[in-house]
Design an enzyme around this catalytic site. Structure first.
Site, PDB file in Angstrom:
ATOM      1  N   GLY A  41       0.590  -1.034  -0.012  1.00 41.80           N
ATOM      2  CA  GLY A  41       0.166  -0.392   0.003  1.00 41.80           C
ATOM      3  C   GLY A  41       1.009   1.169  -0.401  1.00 41.80           C
ATOM      4  O   GLY A  41       0.459   2.255  -0.805  1.00 41.80           O
ATOM      5  N   ASP A  97       0.122   3.393   4.476  1.00 42.86           N
ATOM      6  CA  ASP A  97      -0.346   4.237   4.143  1.00 42.86           C
ATOM      7  C   ASP A  97      -1.189   4.488   4.669  1.00 42.86           C
ATOM      8  O   ASP A  97      -1.897   5.824   4.883  1.00 42.86           O
ATOM      9  CB  ASP A  97      -0.512   3.000   2.900  1.00 42.86           C
ATOM     10  CG  ASP A  97      -1.283   1.503   3.450  1.00 42.86           C
ATOM     11  OD1 ASP A  97      -0.618   1.336   4.208  1.00 42.86           O
ATOM     12  OD2 ASP A  97      -1.367   0.833   1.965  1.00 42.86           O
ATOM     13  N   ASP A 100      -4.979   1.583  10.105  1.00 46.17           N
ATOM     14  CA  ASP A 100      -6.970   1.780  10.780  1.00 46.17           C
ATOM     15  C   ASP A 100      -7.056   0.923  11.889  1.00 46.17           C
ATOM     16  O   ASP A 100      -7.064   1.481  13.371  1.00 46.17           O
ATOM     17  CB  ASP A 100      -7.141   0.097  10.195  1.00 46.17           C
ATOM     18  CG  ASP A 100      -8.837   0.041   9.835  1.00 46.17           C
ATOM     19  OD1 ASP A 100      -9.373   1.181  10.816  1.00 46.17           O
ATOM     20  OD2 ASP A 100      -8.957  -0.301   9.068  1.00 46.17           O
ATOM     21  N   LYS A 128      -7.077   6.388  10.037  1.00 46.35           N
ATOM     22  CA  LYS A 128      -7.712   6.471  10.113  1.00 46.35           C
ATOM     23  C   LYS A 128      -8.577   5.933  11.866  1.00 46.35           C
ATOM     24  O   LYS A 128      -8.604   4.284  12.541  1.00 46.35           O
ATOM     25  CB  LYS A 128      -8.536   5.394   8.637  1.00 46.35           C
ATOM     26  CG  LYS A 128     -10.209   5.567   9.330  1.00 46.35           C
ATOM     27  CD  LYS A 128     -10.240   4.144   7.973  1.00 46.35           C
ATOM     28  CE  LYS A 128     -10.130   2.875   8.048  1.00 46.35           C
ATOM     29  NZ  LYS A 128     -10.068   2.040   6.613  1.00 46.35           N
ATOM     30  N   PHE A 149     -14.004   2.942   3.967  1.00 48.56           N
ATOM     31  CA  PHE A 149     -12.712   2.439   3.058  1.00 48.56           C
ATOM     32  C   PHE A 149     -12.176   2.967   2.226  1.00 48.56           C
ATOM     33  O   PHE A 149     -12.676   3.221   1.330  1.00 48.56           O
ATOM     34  CB  PHE A 149     -12.952   0.675   2.796  1.00 48.56           C
ATOM     35  CG  PHE A 149     -12.517  -0.547   2.299  1.00 48.56           C
ATOM     36  CD1 PHE A 149     -11.727  -0.831   3.202  1.00 48.56           C
ATOM     37  CD2 PHE A 149     -12.085  -0.659   0.691  1.00 48.56           C
ATOM     38  CE1 PHE A 149      -9.880  -1.559   3.010  1.00 48.56           C
ATOM     39  CE2 PHE A 149     -10.663  -1.205   0.507  1.00 48.56           C
ATOM     40  CZ  PHE A 149     -10.025  -2.276   1.626  1.00 48.56           C
ATOM     41  N   LEU A 150     -10.969   3.461   2.188  1.00 52.03           N
ATOM     42  CA  LEU A 150     -10.129   3.711   1.152  1.00 52.03           C
ATOM     43  C   LEU A 150      -9.096   3.329   0.136  1.00 52.03           C
ATOM     44  O   LEU A 150      -8.476   2.105   0.609  1.00 52.03           O
ATOM     45  CB  LEU A 150      -9.379   4.900   1.581  1.00 52.03           C
ATOM     46  CG  LEU A 150     -10.362   6.098   3.129  1.00 52.03           C
ATOM     47  CD1 LEU A 150      -8.491   7.114   3.625  1.00 52.03           C
ATOM     48  CD2 LEU A 150     -11.186   6.683   1.934  1.00 52.03           C
ATOM     49  N   ASP A 156      -5.825  -0.617  -1.999  1.00 52.02           N
ATOM     50  CA  ASP A 156      -6.762  -0.962  -3.313  1.00 52.02           C
ATOM     51  C   ASP A 156      -7.013  -1.580  -2.145  1.00 52.02           C
ATOM     52  O   ASP A 156      -7.375  -1.683  -1.158  1.00 52.02           O
ATOM     53  CB  ASP A 156      -5.738  -2.172  -3.735  1.00 52.02           C
ATOM     54  CG  ASP A 156      -5.431  -3.435  -2.406  1.00 52.02           C
ATOM     55  OD1 ASP A 156      -5.173  -3.380  -1.100  1.00 52.02           O
ATOM     56  OD2 ASP A 156      -6.219  -4.890  -2.138  1.00 52.02           O
ATOM     57  N   ARG A 162      -5.176   1.201  -7.038  1.00 53.27           N
ATOM     58  CA  ARG A 162      -3.843   0.943  -6.308  1.00 53.27           C
ATOM     59  C   ARG A 162      -3.047   2.286  -7.555  1.00 53.27           C
ATOM     60  O   ARG A 162      -2.626   3.098  -6.692  1.00 53.27           O
ATOM     61  CB  ARG A 162      -2.131  -0.160  -6.194  1.00 53.27           C
ATOM     62  CG  ARG A 162      -2.408  -0.543  -5.771  1.00 53.27           C
ATOM     63  CD  ARG A 162      -1.652  -1.827  -5.143  1.00 53.27           C
ATOM     64  NE  ARG A 162      -2.246  -2.916  -4.396  1.00 53.27           N
ATOM     65  CZ  ARG A 162      -1.929  -3.586  -3.228  1.00 53.27           C
ATOM     66  NH1 ARG A 162      -1.846  -1.935  -2.333  1.00 53.27           N
ATOM     67  NH2 ARG A 162      -2.085  -4.252  -2.100  1.00 53.27           N
TER      68      ARG A 162
HETATM   69  P1  IMP Z   1      -4.671  -1.992  10.681  1.00 52.69           P
HETATM   70  O1  IMP Z   1      -3.501  -3.537  11.114  1.00 52.69           O
HETATM   71  O2  IMP Z   1      -6.164  -2.613  11.076  1.00 52.69           O
HETATM   72  O3  IMP Z   1      -4.094  -0.705  11.504  1.00 52.69           O
HETATM   73  O4  IMP Z   1      -4.486  -1.813   8.933  1.00 52.69           O
HETATM   74  C1  IMP Z   1      -3.242  -1.825   8.514  1.00 52.69           C
HETATM   75  C2  IMP Z   1      -3.218  -1.929   6.904  1.00 52.69           C
HETATM   76  O5  IMP Z   1      -4.629  -2.275   6.846  1.00 52.69           O
HETATM   77  C3  IMP Z   1      -3.019  -1.273   6.302  1.00 52.69           C
HETATM   78  O6  IMP Z   1      -1.176  -1.052   6.429  1.00 52.69           O
HETATM   79  C4  IMP Z   1      -3.898  -1.699   4.812  1.00 52.69           C
HETATM   80  O7  IMP Z   1      -2.807  -2.219   3.952  1.00 52.69           O
HETATM   81  C5  IMP Z   1      -4.391  -1.958   5.386  1.00 52.69           C
HETATM   82  N1  IMP Z   1      -6.084  -1.371   5.357  1.00 52.69           N
HETATM   83  C6  IMP Z   1      -6.857  -0.757   6.643  1.00 52.69           C
HETATM   84  N2  IMP Z   1      -7.728   0.528   6.292  1.00 52.69           N
HETATM   85  C7  IMP Z   1      -7.834   0.515   4.830  1.00 52.69           C
HETATM   86  C8  IMP Z   1      -8.523   1.020   3.833  1.00 52.69           C
HETATM   87  O8  IMP Z   1      -9.477   2.328   4.099  1.00 52.69           O
HETATM   88  N3  IMP Z   1      -8.758   0.844   2.757  1.00 52.69           N
HETATM   89  C9  IMP Z   1      -7.432  -0.371   1.871  1.00 52.69           C
HETATM   90  N4  IMP Z   1      -5.946  -0.245   2.791  1.00 52.69           N
HETATM   91  C10 IMP Z   1      -6.501  -0.002   4.354  1.00 52.69           C
HETATM   92 MG    MG Z   2      -0.290  -1.778   4.431  1.00 54.67          MG
END
Ligand code: IMP
Ligand code: MG
Length: 179
Positions: A41, A97, A100, A128, A149-150, A156, A162
């Protein structure tokens, strides 16, 4: 197919990347830096950011996956590609990127901290908030968003979007919400 809504234009992104780079240039002036992009990402963000950095730096990438093909985290993090460089005693700037739940970043921090870098900071394009489960420190955050969801600018959905120059939100139609 979900509808698309532009959240940040390519011009807004370029302006923000320049601002982040300006701060990073100031903070690391005169020091050597290892920029670690998180694949896949962050590949475009990393490429744009390093070109705006006026520092003695090297670039490496690490790949982890936490998502399956959908929009919610599986909760399990797997390492796809580890670093090529040793990071012991180096100043590391991790480039993500989007943060979340915070689980991926927490996992990466532990994974990399064990190798004793001289310093470790995080630059994330998107912060986010809505689904945050683990509190994480983001030293340089591009944009803060509450939810959605971005995609685009490296991000992606099931491998798509992407290459889009802007950041879009995928908006589900009423019919799709019931899936
Ligand atoms: P986390 O472990 O939940 O913080 O997620 C992190 C990873 O999930 C990011 O590096 C992204 O690859 C993916 N991700 C989380 N939210 C989004 C979104 O809104 N769009 C695309 N990928 C996301
Ligand atoms: Mg990622």
């Amino acid at each position: 197919m979900p509808a698309e809504k532009t959240v940040f234009s390519s011009q807004q992104i370029a302006t923000r990347v320049a601002e982040l780079a300006h701060r990073i240039n100031g903070d690391y002036a005169g020091r050597k830096l290892l920029v670690v992009g998180v694949l896949t990402g962050a590949f475009i963000f990393t490429a744009d950011l390093v070109r705006a950095l006026d520092l003695d730096l090297a670039v490496d990438f690490i790949q982890v996956s936490s998502y399956g093909r959908g929009t919610s985290s599986s909760g399990e993090i797997t390492l796809g590609k580890d670093l090529d460089y040793e990071i012991c005693n180096r100043e590391v700037l991790l480039v993500e990127d989007i943060i979340d739940t915070g689980r991926t970043l927490t996992w990466l921090r532990h994974h990399l901290f064990a190798r004793r870098p001289a310093s470790f900071k995080v630059c994330a394009l998107l912060d986010k908030r809505e689904r945050r489960e683990v509190e994480v420190e983001i030293d340089y955050a591009g944009f803060r968003v509450e939810r959605g969801f971005l995609v685009g600018y490296g991000l992606d959905y099931a491998g798509r979007y992407r290459q889009r120059p802007e950041i879009l939100e995928l908006v589900r139609t009423t019919r799709q919400t019931q899936e």
